[in-house]
Design a protein around this motif. Sequence first.
Motif, PDB file in Angstrom:
ATOM      1  N   UNK A  10       0.887  -1.147   0.079  1.00 35.45           N
ATOM      2  CA  UNK A  10      -0.010   0.044  -0.068  1.00 35.45           C
ATOM      3  C   UNK A  10       0.700   1.197  -0.027  1.00 35.45           C
ATOM      4  N   UNK A  11       2.051   1.294  -0.629  1.00 40.66           N
ATOM      5  CA  UNK A  11       2.983   2.489  -0.971  1.00 40.66           C
ATOM      6  C   UNK A  11       2.029   3.230  -2.058  1.00 40.66           C
ATOM      7  N   UNK A  12       2.834   4.344  -2.365  1.00 37.77           N
ATOM      8  CA  UNK A  12       2.271   4.918  -3.712  1.00 37.77           C
ATOM      9  C   UNK A  12       1.962   4.187  -4.814  1.00 37.77           C
ATOM     10  N   UNK A  13       2.935   3.186  -5.224  1.00 37.44           N
ATOM     11  CA  UNK A  13       2.669   2.429  -6.402  1.00 37.44           C
ATOM     12  C   UNK A  13       1.310   1.756  -6.093  1.00 37.44           C
ATOM     13  N   UNK A  14       1.283   0.914  -5.179  1.00 33.71           N
ATOM     14  CA  UNK A  14      -0.048  -0.041  -4.884  1.00 33.71           C
ATOM     15  C   UNK A  14      -1.242   0.937  -4.970  1.00 33.71           C
ATOM     16  N   UNK A  15      -1.257   1.935  -3.961  1.00 32.94           N
ATOM     17  CA  UNK A  15      -2.317   2.816  -4.051  1.00 32.94           C
ATOM     18  C   UNK A  15      -2.805   3.451  -5.310  1.00 32.94           C
ATOM     19  N   UNK A  16      -1.848   3.871  -6.158  1.00 35.52           N
ATOM     20  CA  UNK A  16      -2.293   4.405  -7.590  1.00 35.52           C
ATOM     21  C   UNK A  16      -2.701   3.446  -8.485  1.00 35.52           C
ATOM     22  N   UNK A  17      -2.250   1.959  -8.399  1.00 35.30           N
ATOM     23  CA  UNK A  17      -2.742   1.055  -8.988  1.00 35.30           C
ATOM     24  C   UNK A  17      -4.140   0.635  -8.615  1.00 35.30           C
ATOM     25  N   UNK A  18      -4.329   0.951  -7.196  1.00 34.86           N
ATOM     26  CA  UNK A  18      -5.800   0.669  -6.825  1.00 34.86           C
ATOM     27  C   UNK A  18      -6.842   1.654  -7.343  1.00 34.86           C
TER      28      UNK A  18
END
Length: 300
Positions: A10-18
């Motif tokens: 749930x870092x920037x990459x995971x959150x933006x993907x979500x």
Amino acid sequence: MIYDCVIIGGGPAGLNAALVLGRARRRVALLDSNRPRNAVTHASHGFITRDGVSPAEFRRIAYEEVRRYPSVEYWSSEAVEVNRTDSGFEVADSSGLRLQARKVILATGVKEIFPEIEGFYPLYGKSLFSCPYCDGWELQDRPLVLVSEYSSVYHMAKLLLNWSKDLIVCTNGKAPLPEPDRERLHALGIAVMDEPVAAFIGRHGRLEQVRFADGSLIPRAGGFVTPRFVESAPFGEQLGCARTESGGIKTDQGGRTSIPGFYAAGDASYFAPSQVVFAAADGSRTAISVNMDLTEEDYG
């Protein structure tokens, strides 16, 4: 139920993907262990409209936005196992939950392993840092120290001159610094010290002195320490993903790994910390690839 995609991290990459997949009306499960790498940092920089935001505030805003989309489910847990199945993948978390997914995005980033130097951690994120693009502005024109045990020390030293000309380089007795590079640094007015660093001395998060193994002291007001990086999660290796020369997970331009249906976004593929804006952009790019691949499977 089979999710369209499980996002691990749930870092920037995971959150933006979500966010992107939620807006594409994909059924998504986001697993986040709530242990961000930059938790010690007071502020994140270099992201337009978010320059200077604290990591905690960034995550609060991001989760507020992501959870507006009803097809995105959030699990505050740590993924512990990823296995391939006939329908895609099964992701197990630390509570025993098992999620079925057609696709998986690994966005767990990397861990930093710093040299064992007394006094480092009380100062880290306050006056000692690892990335000049993130924190160099706050240390501009101060007397700085660079501690690096790696061959990149010469490049890093030159880079830091953009923020301060008062710089001392410490190889900690390990960095292989060729004599020509050493001479170039001396010509730029940069002292190079090979004596191992024994301790960072400071108060209230502010570096004041660097003590060496021989007992000598130099006054410094801040600096940078180069870490070694390791994977935060072993799933890419366990699944047999191809690797880059630097040790990261090899991906194509859409974040696809060598394992069909398994993607890597952000630092997990770079194998080095990037700025928040880079990781977020990579999460968006990878999510678009996932949605395109799902669409082709369903309607191609």
